[in-house]
Design a protein around this motif. Structure first.
Motif, mmCIF file in Angstrom:
data_model
loop_
_atom_site.group_PDB
_atom_site.id
_atom_site.type_symbol
_atom_site.label_atom_id
_atom_site.label_comp_id
_atom_site.label_asym_id
_atom_site.label_seq_id
_atom_site.Cartn_x
_atom_site.Cartn_y
_atom_site.Cartn_z
ATOM 1 N N LYS A 1 0.804 -1.221 0.000
ATOM 2 C CA LYS A 1 0.000 0.000 0.000
ATOM 3 C C LYS A 1 0.836 1.271 0.000
ATOM 4 N N HIS A 2 2.127 1.177 0.236
ATOM 5 C CA HIS A 2 2.978 2.368 0.308
ATOM 6 C C HIS A 2 3.576 2.748 -1.058
ATOM 7 N N VAL A 3 3.505 1.858 -2.038
ATOM 8 C CA VAL A 3 4.075 2.160 -3.354
ATOM 9 C C VAL A 3 3.150 3.141 -4.080
ATOM 10 N N PRO A 4 3.662 4.296 -4.564
ATOM 11 C CA PRO A 4 2.816 5.290 -5.235
ATOM 12 C C PRO A 4 2.208 4.756 -6.530
ATOM 13 N N ILE A 5 0.927 5.032 -6.715
ATOM 14 C CA ILE A 5 0.211 4.738 -7.953
ATOM 15 C C ILE A 5 -0.258 6.075 -8.525
ATOM 16 N N TYR A 6 -0.011 6.306 -9.787
ATOM 17 C CA TYR A 6 -0.373 7.600 -10.394
ATOM 18 C C TYR A 6 -0.599 7.406 -11.890
ATOM 19 N N GLY A 7 -1.055 8.462 -12.527
ATOM 20 C CA GLY A 7 -1.238 8.438 -13.980
ATOM 21 C C GLY A 7 -2.204 7.380 -14.457
ATOM 22 N N VAL A 8 -3.298 7.155 -13.716
ATOM 23 C CA VAL A 8 -4.267 6.130 -14.104
ATOM 24 C C VAL A 8 -5.169 6.690 -15.204
ATOM 25 N N THR A 9 -5.149 6.076 -16.375
ATOM 26 C CA THR A 9 -5.957 6.520 -17.511
ATOM 27 C C THR A 9 -6.048 5.393 -18.516
ATOM 28 N N THR A 10 -6.931 5.537 -19.467
ATOM 29 C CA THR A 10 -7.002 4.529 -20.525
ATOM 30 C C THR A 10 -5.861 4.757 -21.512
ATOM 31 N N LEU A 11 -5.421 3.688 -22.132
ATOM 32 C CA LEU A 11 -4.340 3.817 -23.104
ATOM 33 C C LEU A 11 -4.815 4.596 -24.324
ATOM 34 N N THR A 12 -6.096 4.503 -24.648
ATOM 35 C CA THR A 12 -6.637 5.278 -25.766
ATOM 36 C C THR A 12 -6.489 6.773 -25.511
ATOM 37 N N ASP A 13 -6.819 7.210 -24.291
ATOM 38 C CA ASP A 13 -6.683 8.629 -23.958
ATOM 39 C C ASP A 13 -5.227 9.046 -23.912
ATOM 40 N N ARG A 14 -4.384 8.176 -23.390
ATOM 41 C CA ARG A 14 -2.969 8.548 -23.252
ATOM 42 C C ARG A 14 -2.301 8.674 -24.613
ATOM 43 N N PHE A 15 -2.558 7.719 -25.495
ATOM 44 C CA PHE A 15 -1.967 7.807 -26.823
ATOM 45 C C PHE A 15 -2.658 8.899 -27.646
ATOM 46 N N GLY A 16 -3.958 9.081 -27.408
ATOM 47 C CA GLY A 16 -4.691 10.113 -28.143
ATOM 48 C C GLY A 16 -4.255 11.515 -27.796
ATOM 49 N N ALA A 17 -3.542 11.685 -26.663
ATOM 50 C CA ALA A 17 -3.068 13.014 -26.282
ATOM 51 C C ALA A 17 -2.109 13.589 -27.323
ATOM 52 N N PHE A 18 -1.475 12.720 -28.115
ATOM 53 C CA PHE A 18 -0.599 13.209 -29.173
ATOM 54 C C PHE A 18 -1.369 14.040 -30.196
ATOM 55 N N ASN A 19 -2.675 13.766 -30.350
ATOM 56 C CA ASN A 19 -3.460 14.425 -31.383
ATOM 57 C C ASN A 19 -4.270 15.613 -30.869
ATOM 58 N N THR A 20 -4.147 15.948 -29.577
ATOM 59 C CA THR A 20 -4.985 17.018 -29.039
ATOM 60 C C THR A 20 -4.706 18.359 -29.714
ATOM 61 N N GLU A 21 -3.448 18.659 -29.960
ATOM 62 C CA GLU A 21 -3.124 19.937 -30.600
ATOM 63 C C GLU A 21 -3.659 19.984 -32.023
ATOM 64 N N ARG A 22 -3.530 18.883 -32.754
ATOM 65 C CA ARG A 22 -4.050 18.848 -34.125
ATOM 66 C C ARG A 22 -5.571 18.938 -34.125
ATOM 67 N N ARG A 23 -6.231 18.257 -33.182
ATOM 68 C CA ARG A 23 -7.691 18.357 -33.095
ATOM 69 C C ARG A 23 -8.123 19.788 -32.780
ATOM 70 N N PHE A 24 -7.383 20.444 -31.891
ATOM 71 C CA PHE A 24 -7.695 21.826 -31.526
ATOM 72 C C PHE A 24 -7.597 22.736 -32.750
ATOM 73 N N GLN A 25 -6.503 22.634 -33.487
ATOM 74 C CA GLN A 25 -6.321 23.462 -34.671
ATOM 75 C C GLN A 25 -7.418 23.204 -35.691
ATOM 76 N N THR A 26 -7.710 21.934 -35.933
ATOM 77 C CA THR A 26 -8.710 21.582 -36.940
ATOM 78 C C THR A 26 -10.097 22.047 -36.541
ATOM 79 N N SER A 27 -10.461 21.838 -35.279
ATOM 80 C CA SER A 27 -11.793 22.230 -34.809
ATOM 81 C C SER A 27 -12.002 23.730 -34.939
ATOM 82 N N VAL A 28 -11.007 24.516 -34.532
ATOM 83 C CA VAL A 28 -11.140 25.977 -34.595
ATOM 84 C C VAL A 28 -11.243 26.450 -36.041
ATOM 85 N N LEU A 29 -10.394 25.905 -36.916
ATOM 86 C CA LEU A 29 -10.414 26.352 -38.312
ATOM 87 C C LEU A 29 -11.711 25.926 -39.000
ATOM 88 N N VAL A 30 -12.203 24.733 -38.702
ATOM 89 C CA VAL A 30 -13.467 24.300 -39.291
ATOM 90 C C VAL A 30 -14.606 25.223 -38.838
#
Length: 801
Positions: free
Chosen positions: A651-680
């Motif tokens: 119970k003393h070992v730190p656990i952090y960064g709990v998320t789905t792998l889809t969200d974690r890998f999808g974070a690479f595309n957040t900037e591109r999605r932001f640019q595309t959404s605004v321009l559209v």
């Protein structure tokens, strides 16, 4: 001033007498001005505001470049940095830093925090004075003393802002460290809470001797009057000298000197922001064009009023001033409403902002932004009122007295036509840009990452630094057993970290014939559990996967990815081959390749896979690891159960960064999605405004040509002839705008080509689809006015006015 006040009062009365026109104009202009205000506030926060350091224009990041290994703006090795510091004459000082993580042990719990190991001269190089205490010295760093400087937020949240913080001891990775300094509240240089000497890495001696691409970020301060180009030229010469024989085989190896202001935002993000700023300005121009067209139409009905003013002695300049006062008053009212639009838009931007877009948290409506809004509103007012004012005063005032209503002169009509053509051209440019970015986003999202991220939960674990390898192996094995025993878990595996940034350059020795061949190569090295590849669904191409037979006392084995196999064993089967990390005579172990797996794009979908080797977890366990769990259902619903299973082991070992792998890998595309959404969004608004513009023009044309249409019908023109005539005139304007817009879109594509992925700047499907769409919109906008013109009663039309 008295006359100006009279003009403004008259303008306000005139606007209130025409509530329909005023409402439409204010809403349209408020949309354009508000969007531009919000975009300028983004530019102000991210690009225009100077960095909070002493003379930030002299600061530069220095990166190792190895284009043959797809390394640009890479981290550097410490020994190389020492040579740069000694040989460079362009830089007054050079410092290194390396972000990392550590386990902070407190009385009640342990947590993972961000730390930075930095050279002692970093803070003085940046020109930062500590708020309390002092910085660590070069002697303390050389002696590897456990001292630390903490950030102001860390002081407030972890130490309660206590005045006794200086001299207090914090425990990092199980080792006590004495706090000797506190940074000022406004200091920003990453999100680290603790800053330690750069020598605090456990493998410091190995890092100290490394060459080539390493793990250190490097920052330098230019000497006065030295330009970045001069520094770049000098560093290129130093790089060629240091690389020696390597520079001949790889002549593009070098050192990149990048201004810190450019590095903070990134060249791609900077280009994208300026592109979005241009797009939102085009929206404003279209809005201004629409309202200018409406004002131009209204001016035809005010000819008698202007003629009476002129007859009473008003000069042309006085008339123009009155008309400009009306348009500027309208624009200022729109600017006030635009601030509300900007405020709401900024909330949306902050809600969907990419995590890697720096300094966006400073987004605010400050004095600079408000001044910009006022200036933009005034400019908008002048543009709206100038064309109608000049057109009105050029008319024959005597003729205006004789006419019972307004008429549209040929010059007014040509100007109105030009405005509509400009609207459509700008809309084409925005739609093509939005289409290219949309197609790029689709291409990125179709890239196969080399693993299946659906139904996979990612949990990061940091085991204590004091644990021995055997203790760490046992802990991970027990964690896997507990997790796999949970209902709904299909597979579970462990890796150091699946998503990676960069990797150091290493010397690889390959066993071949009677001697070994060495090669410098950027390589990612990870340890994985037996079920890791099954958890991710990464295919085995040749050989075998790890098993329970790969124990700590067994011969060292490795699995390599296809990229490494192609690079090192292009002509033979990699399975069964042996290699070692280091020179042939080094003391490191030889690894036997037992399997080849498919490539995984662990650096993001837009980067080619780098060479990767995997070791059995039992032979080389890492302190920080990522637990990946594939579930039969929704992994989010099992977070609590899986965390409890891990904590049952320790119970003393730190656990952090709990998320789905889809969200974690999808974070690479957040900037591109932001640019595309605004321009559209901007492109859709531009398309709607352009359609309204051509509709208004055709409708206005019918009203002013009612008598002409009546004459045509009286001499034999059929309703179908009138319908086709009106429709043809509208489509001609739309097609002219289409032709001009396509030329502008081709130029835009070349400018933003670096933002595209998987499509060319002249992507035929995008250009064809946009052309068809705009033609259809132009036809639809002309249909109703043309139909109304075809239904006119000739007798009524002939008696019109």
């Amino acid at each position: 001033m008295t006359g100006l006040l009279h003009d403004i009062r008259y303008a306000v009365r005139g606007l209130t007498r025409n509530p329909g026109f005023t409402t439409v104009a204010v809403l349209t202009l408020a949309l354009g001005i508000g969007a531009n205000t919000a975009m300028f506030s983004v530019l102000n926060a991210v690009l225009l505001r100077p960095l909070p350091y002493r003379s930030p224009e002299q600061l530069a990041m220095l990166f190792t470049e190895i284009p043959s290994q797809q390394l640009r703006e890479g981290r550097s090795a410490y020994q190389d940095v020492e040579q740069w510091r000694m040989q460079s004459k362009s830089f007054a000082d050079i410092a290194v830093f390396d972000p990392a993580s550590a386990t902070l042990t407190r009385i009640d719990r342990s947590e993972q925090i961000s730390v930075a190991r930095v050279s002692p001269n970093l803070f003085s190089l940046l020109g930062v004075q500590l708020a309390r205490g002092r910085n660590f010295t070069a002697e303390e760093a050389e002696q590897r003393q456990r001292v630390s400087v903490i950030s102001h937020p860390f002081w407030q949240t972890r130490l309660g802002g206590s005045s006794d913080a200086l001299g207090a001891t914090i425990e990092l990775d199980g080792v006590p460290s004495r706090v000797i300094g506190i940074l000022p509240a406004g200091f920003q240089f990453g999100d680290q809470g603790v800053w330690e000497p750069h020598t605090m890495f456990p493998d410091w001696e190995t890092r100290r001797r490394a060459r080539g691409a390493g793990s250190w970020f490097v920052i330098g301060r230019l000497r006065p009057n030295v330009t970045f180009d001069q520094a770049q030229t000098e560093m290129n010469a130093i790089a060629r000298h240091l690389d020696g024989p390597s520079s001949a085989s790889d002549p593009n190896r070098g050192i990149s000197v990048v201004p810190l202001t450019l590095h903070v935002t990134g060249s791609t993000a900077r280009l994208a922001l300026w592109m979005l700023a241009g797009a939102v300005f085009c929206v404003l121009v279209i809005a201004v064009t629409n309202i200018a067209g409406l004002t131009l139409a209204r001016s035809a009905g005010r000819e008698r009023e202007i003629a009476i003013r002129s007859a009473l002695g008003a000069s042309r300049a006085r008339v123009i001033r009155q008309l400009l006062a009306e348009s500027v008053t309208l624009a200022v009212l729109s600017g006030i409403a635009g601030l509300l639009v900007a405020s709401m838009t900024m909330r949306v931007v902050l809600a969907m902002k990419p995590a890697n877009l720096a300094r966006l948290d400073a987004l605010t409506l400050d004095a600079r932004v408000l001044s910009w809004t006022l200036a933009l509103s005034c400019l908008t007012g002048v543009l709206i009122g100038l064309a109608p004012a000049l057109t009105t005063v050029r008319r024959n005032m005597t003729q205006s007295f004789r006419e019972r209503g307004g008429s549209s002169g040929s010059s007014t009509r040509r100007l109105h036509d030009a405005l509509v053509v400009a609207e459509f051209a700008l809309a084409i440019v925005l739609l093509v840009g939005a289409g290219l970015l949309t197609r790029s986003l689709q291409s990125v999202e179709r890239v196969d990452p080399g693993f299946k991220s659906d139904r996979v939960l990612s949990i990061q674990i940091s085991s204590p630094a004091s644990w021995a390898s055997a203790q760490r192996v046992e802990y991970y094995q027990r964690v896997l057993e507990q997790v796999q025993a949970v209902g709904g878990v299909e597979h579970a595996g462990i890796i150091g970290d699946l998503i990676v940034g960069g990797s150091p350059e290493q010397t690889i020795s390959i066993e071949g014939g009677t001697s070994a061949v060495s090669e410098r190569l950027r390589l990612r090295r990870d340890e994985v559990s037996d079920d890791f590849f099954a958890t991710l669904g990464t295919p085995l191409i040749r050989g075998r996967l790890f098993s329970g037979e790969d124990r700590p006392d067994s011969p060292r084995v490795a699995i390599v990815n296809a990229a490494m196999a192609r690079r090192l064993w292009s002509e033979v089967d990699a399975v069964g081959e042996r290699f070692k990390l280091g020179a042939p005579g080094s003391t490191g172990p030889w690894f036997t390749v037992v399997g080849v797996v498919g490539d995984m794009r662990r650096q993001g979908p837009e980067r080619d896979p780098m060479p990767q080797m995997f070791e059995p977890l039992a032979q080389n366990p890492s302190r920080n690891s990522t637990l990946l769990v594939r579930t039969s259902g929704d992994p989010v619903s099992m977070v609590g159960t899986l965390e409890a299973a891990v904590r049952r082991v320790d119970k003393h070992v730190p656990i952090y960064g709990v998320t789905t792998l889809t969200d974690r890998f999808g974070a690479f595309n957040t900037e591109r999605r932001f640019q595309t959404s605004v321009l559209v969004a901007f492109a859709v608004v531009a398309l709607v405004l352009a359609a309204i513009g051509i509709y208004g023009l055709i409708q206005y044309s019918i009203v002013t040509r009612t008598r002409e249409i009546g004459v045509r019908m009286a001499v034999g023109a059929q309703a179908g002839d009138i319908f086709r005539m009106v429709l043809r005139e509208g489509l001609q304007l739309g097609l002219m705008g289409l032709a001009l817009g396509l030329v502008g879109a081709l130029a835009l594509g070349q400018v933003v080509s670096s933002l595209l992925f998987g499509v060319t700047a002249t992507d035929p499907p995008t250009f064809v689809a946009v052309s068809v769409l705009l033609t259809a919109v132009a036809a639809a906008a002309c249909y109703l006015p043309a139909r109304r013109a075809a239904r006119l009663d000739p007798l009524v039309a002939l008696r019109y006015e």
